[in-house]
Scaffold this motif. Sequence first.
Motif: not given
Lengths: 312, 127
Positions: A22-26, A169-173, B5-6
Motif C-alpha cells: 500500500f505504501l511502497f508499491e512502485p 518507476n517513479a518511486g514509492p506510491i 526505493r524509499p
Amino acid sequence: MTAVATLDRSLPALDASGIERFLFEPINPRSAAIFRVALAIILPYAFRSRGTIVFPPAAWVPHAMWWYHHVFLTRGYAAAIIVACTIFGLGIYPRVMGLILFAMLLPLGSLSRGRQSRQVWLLSLFAFSLVRSDAAWSVRRARRASRSACGFADEAARPEPRPPAHQLNAGPIWPIRLIQIQLCIVYATNAIAKATPHYLSGATLIAMSKMRSNFLIDMSDGYAHLGPIAMPAMIAAVGSVITESYLAVGFWFRKLRWITAAIGVAFHIMLQSVVQIFMLDITSMFLYSAFLLPWSVKSDAAPASSRSIARS
Amino acid sequence: MQMARPITGSRAGDVVLALLILATIIALAPRLRVYFSVTMVDVSLERVMSDGTREALATPVEFKQVGDGYWPGDAVVSKLRPKIDAYMSSSTLATTAPAGTKFDWTIRWSEDSLKLDHTEHVIWEGR
C-alpha cells in the motif's frame, strides 16, 4: 458482503506485506508524468489571485501587507509562477521545482478567495513533489534518449544500456496515497459537518439561499428549483450529505471507481446550478485522477528500456 | 512484487514523513468545511415620533444580506453597530427629523435556523 469482498480485493490485505504494498508499491512513471503535467497546467489557474485581499493567518503577520502588495499579488509574481509551473511540467528537477512552487504558492493560500481549494492544492503539490515524476516524459528522459540514439547510431543493434532499477518507476506510491486520502477527507469533513439536525432539515440550505450572495436559487418556499424539478430542501440536504459520504469512501472500491467519479462529476455539475463555488469543486474533480490513473507499474506496458531488458 | 526505493533512504523515514504529512492534512481538515452553517440576519428600521407613533422605513440596501451569512452569531451586533452609526451619521434621516424623533434599528438573527430568535435594538435619536 459483496461490498466487503470488493474492498478486500481493492485494498491490500492489512498484514505487513499488504501495508508495505500500500505504501511502497512502485509508481507507474507515465501516470506520474501525466499527473505532473496536469498539475503544472492547472496550478496557475487555481492560484489566480487578481482582486483578492489578504486574509488571516497571513493578515496577522507584521508587514505582511507590504509583501502582498509589492510581491505576491503582482503580475510579475504571477508570471514567475507560470515559469515555475512550466519547468515543473517539463520534468526539470520536478522534486526541487515542486517544493519551490509550493513555497511560492503558499502565501497565496491566505487570500479572500479559494482558501479551501488552495489548501488542498498545496498539500497535494507538497506530497506529489516527493514523487520522482521525471522517470517518464521529462527533459531528462528525452536527453537520455537522444544521447542514446546519437551514441549508438552506427550500432543500431546494440541494446539500450539498462537504467538503474529505481529509475524504472517513479518511486514509492505513498505520496499518491496521501493525495487520495486528502480527497476523501474533503468529502468526509463536509459530510460530517453537514450531518446536523439543522442542515438535514433543510433549514440551513434555505437560510443560505437567502443570505449568501453566491447562491443562485432562492429556496424561501422550502424547495430547490432545479430546472423543471422542485425538490424539497430537506431532500436536497439529505441527498448532498449521502452523496458526500459516498464520495468519501467510494473511490476505495476498485470496481466502483469510475461510477464514483461519474457520480462525483454529476454532483458537482448539479451544485454549479445551485451555488457559485470558486475552485473546490474543480479541485476535487481533478484529484479523482489520483484514483483513476493506473498507478501500478504492472498495469502499464513496460517502458522501452525494460522491454529490451526483458528480451535480453 | 519488487518494492520501490524509499524516498528518504529508509522505510522508517518514509513512514515518519508520510505520517507527518497525514497529520497536517487531518489537522487542517476542519478548514475544508464549506456551506454547512449560516447566520441569518434581518435588519429593520422604524421611525418613532415624539408621541410614540411608529413608522416602518425601508431597510437600506447595505443592510440586506448583511454579513453574507458568515458572521458568527455572537458578533452580529458588534459588527452592525458601527455600520449603523456610520449610516446614520452620513444620511439626512436623523438631521431632518423633528425634535424628539428616534430611529429604532431592530437586529434579529439566528444561527442555522430560520427562526430569528435573537433580537437587539439600536436606538438613534434625531438632532
